[in-house]
Design a protein around this motif. Structure first.
Motif, mmCIF file in Angstrom:
data_model
loop_
_atom_site.group_PDB
_atom_site.id
_atom_site.type_symbol
_atom_site.label_atom_id
_atom_site.label_comp_id
_atom_site.label_asym_id
_atom_site.label_seq_id
_atom_site.Cartn_x
_atom_site.Cartn_y
_atom_site.Cartn_z
ATOM 1 N N ILE A 1 0.977 -1.167 -0.013
ATOM 2 C CA ILE A 1 -0.035 -0.142 -0.118
ATOM 3 C C ILE A 1 0.813 1.291 -0.154
ATOM 4 O O ILE A 1 0.608 2.205 -0.848
ATOM 5 C CB ILE A 1 -0.818 -0.029 1.273
ATOM 6 N N ILE A 2 1.782 1.127 0.846
ATOM 7 C CA ILE A 2 2.741 2.357 1.060
ATOM 8 C C ILE A 2 3.502 2.822 -0.324
ATOM 9 O O ILE A 2 3.754 3.908 -0.629
ATOM 10 C CB ILE A 2 3.777 2.362 2.034
ATOM 11 N N SER A 3 3.861 1.509 -1.154
ATOM 12 C CA SER A 3 4.440 2.036 -2.464
ATOM 13 C C SER A 3 3.548 2.708 -3.309
ATOM 14 O O SER A 3 4.142 3.575 -4.460
ATOM 15 C CB SER A 3 4.549 0.691 -3.248
ATOM 16 N N PHE A 4 2.307 2.900 -3.382
ATOM 17 C CA PHE A 4 1.410 3.792 -4.085
ATOM 18 C C PHE A 4 1.774 5.241 -3.568
ATOM 19 O O PHE A 4 1.610 6.053 -4.601
ATOM 20 C CB PHE A 4 -0.038 3.334 -4.009
ATOM 21 N N PHE A 5 1.975 5.424 -2.398
ATOM 22 C CA PHE A 5 2.429 6.843 -2.184
ATOM 23 C C PHE A 5 3.436 7.523 -2.653
ATOM 24 O O PHE A 5 3.588 8.534 -3.053
ATOM 25 C CB PHE A 5 2.252 6.959 -0.695
ATOM 26 N N TYR A 6 4.473 6.724 -2.891
ATOM 27 C CA TYR A 6 5.750 7.112 -3.764
ATOM 28 C C TYR A 6 5.550 6.906 -5.251
ATOM 29 O O TYR A 6 6.037 8.094 -5.566
ATOM 30 C CB TYR A 6 6.808 5.966 -3.414
ATOM 31 N N ILE A 7 4.578 6.151 -5.610
ATOM 32 C CA ILE A 7 4.107 6.277 -7.113
ATOM 33 C C ILE A 7 3.559 7.630 -7.499
ATOM 34 O O ILE A 7 3.924 8.118 -8.232
ATOM 35 C CB ILE A 7 3.603 5.096 -7.547
ATOM 36 N N TRP A 8 2.429 7.804 -6.432
ATOM 37 C CA TRP A 8 1.712 9.088 -6.608
ATOM 38 C C TRP A 8 2.666 10.211 -6.312
ATOM 39 O O TRP A 8 2.755 11.145 -7.265
ATOM 40 C CB TRP A 8 0.536 9.139 -5.891
ATOM 41 N N GLY A 9 3.648 10.231 -5.419
ATOM 42 C CA GLY A 9 4.253 11.285 -5.187
ATOM 43 C C GLY A 9 5.377 11.538 -6.247
ATOM 44 O O GLY A 9 5.781 12.711 -6.687
ATOM 45 N N THR A 10 5.998 10.551 -7.096
ATOM 46 C CA THR A 10 6.914 10.420 -8.271
ATOM 47 C C THR A 10 6.007 11.124 -9.335
ATOM 48 O O THR A 10 6.277 12.048 -9.906
ATOM 49 C CB THR A 10 7.475 9.336 -8.397
ATOM 50 N N LYS A 11 4.854 10.649 -9.589
ATOM 51 C CA LYS A 11 4.053 10.946 -10.798
ATOM 52 C C LYS A 11 3.733 12.436 -10.548
ATOM 53 O O LYS A 11 4.066 13.317 -11.637
ATOM 54 C CB LYS A 11 2.721 10.266 -10.816
ATOM 55 N N TYR A 12 3.121 13.034 -9.577
ATOM 56 C CA TYR A 12 2.764 14.517 -9.400
ATOM 57 C C TYR A 12 3.937 15.295 -9.607
ATOM 58 O O TYR A 12 4.070 16.591 -10.120
ATOM 59 C CB TYR A 12 1.795 14.650 -8.413
ATOM 60 N N THR A 13 5.084 14.954 -8.694
ATOM 61 C CA THR A 13 6.081 15.624 -8.814
ATOM 62 C C THR A 13 6.968 15.901 -10.076
ATOM 63 O O THR A 13 7.264 17.003 -10.534
ATOM 64 C CB THR A 13 7.303 15.258 -7.692
ATOM 65 N N VAL A 14 7.006 14.815 -10.746
ATOM 66 C CA VAL A 14 7.554 14.708 -12.204
ATOM 67 C C VAL A 14 6.707 15.899 -13.152
ATOM 68 O O VAL A 14 7.236 16.784 -14.022
ATOM 69 C CB VAL A 14 7.674 13.516 -12.753
ATOM 70 N N GLN A 15 5.476 15.702 -12.793
ATOM 71 C CA GLN A 15 4.347 16.567 -13.793
ATOM 72 C C GLN A 15 4.814 18.128 -13.332
ATOM 73 O O GLN A 15 4.942 18.799 -14.090
ATOM 74 C CB GLN A 15 3.004 16.405 -13.430
ATOM 75 N N GLY A 16 4.842 18.293 -12.033
ATOM 76 C CA GLY A 16 5.201 19.805 -11.426
ATOM 77 C C GLY A 16 6.328 20.250 -11.951
ATOM 78 O O GLY A 16 6.587 21.467 -12.013
ATOM 79 N N PHE A 17 7.601 19.404 -12.469
ATOM 80 C CA PHE A 17 8.622 19.893 -12.948
ATOM 81 C C PHE A 17 8.602 19.472 -14.542
ATOM 82 O O PHE A 17 9.768 19.380 -14.879
ATOM 83 C CB PHE A 17 9.961 18.846 -12.226
ATOM 84 N N ASN A 18 7.661 19.620 -15.136
ATOM 85 C CA ASN A 18 7.511 19.511 -16.627
ATOM 86 C C ASN A 18 8.308 18.103 -17.061
ATOM 87 O O ASN A 18 8.973 18.293 -17.992
ATOM 88 C CB ASN A 18 8.017 20.538 -17.137
ATOM 89 N N GLY A 19 8.275 17.094 -16.370
ATOM 90 C CA GLY A 19 8.808 15.719 -16.799
ATOM 91 C C GLY A 19 10.241 15.500 -16.427
ATOM 92 O O GLY A 19 10.802 14.579 -16.869
ATOM 93 N N LEU A 20 10.712 16.319 -15.520
ATOM 94 C CA LEU A 20 12.096 16.251 -15.071
ATOM 95 C C LEU A 20 12.042 15.394 -13.990
ATOM 96 O O LEU A 20 11.447 15.423 -12.894
ATOM 97 C CB LEU A 20 12.641 17.524 -14.743
#
Length: 135
Positions: free
Chosen positions: A64-83
């Motif tokens: 379950i905790i893995s999903f928090f990291y997946i979502w954190g990565t997904k949204y942060t990458v979007q916030g940095f324009n794919g970086l």
């Protein structure tokens, strides 16, 4: 011409808002993930025996905790324009800050000078990644 410039200005502002929103969502998910991982990994050292007696259940929470990291990565990458690199530094720094606060609170381990400097560097890493604009 002025109207076109105003329109472009609005679009830039709107995109900037969306990037900030995505970045904040990513930070939120990373923070939640790090909070849960702290208890998952360090619960065995609490005075209660529950974590020590239920290792399999604690380990299964990792799914379950893995999903928090997946979502954190997904949204942060979007916030940095794919970086990807800024996302790694943000996630690492949030983890260091969360860990230091919780270890200090639950285990009464003070923050010595070396740890304090490391935490300041984590805050600097977050500031650099969030505020330093690149092309």
């Amino acid at each position: 011409m002025v109207m076109e410039m105003e329109k472009k200005k609005y679009i830039i502002t709107k995109n900037s808002y969306m990037q900030t929103k995505q970045l904040l969502l990513g930070v939120m998910w990373f923070t939640i993930g790090h909070l849960f991982v702290f208890f998952q990994l360090n619960g065995q050292f609490f005075k209660t025996d529950w974590f020590r007696k239920n290792e399999m259940i604690v380990a299964l929470f990792g799914f379950i905790i893995s999903f928090f990291y997946i979502w954190g990565t997904k949204y942060t990458v979007q916030g940095f324009n794919g970086l990807l690199w800024p996302t790694r530094f943000i996630g690492f720094s949030i983890g260091m800050i969360i860990y230091s606060i919780l270890v200090s609170y639950f285990f009464k381990e003070g923050i010595n000078n070396k740890t304090l400097v490391s935490l300041v560097l984590c805050a600097v890493l977050i500031a650099i990644q969030a505020l330093w604009k690149t092309k």
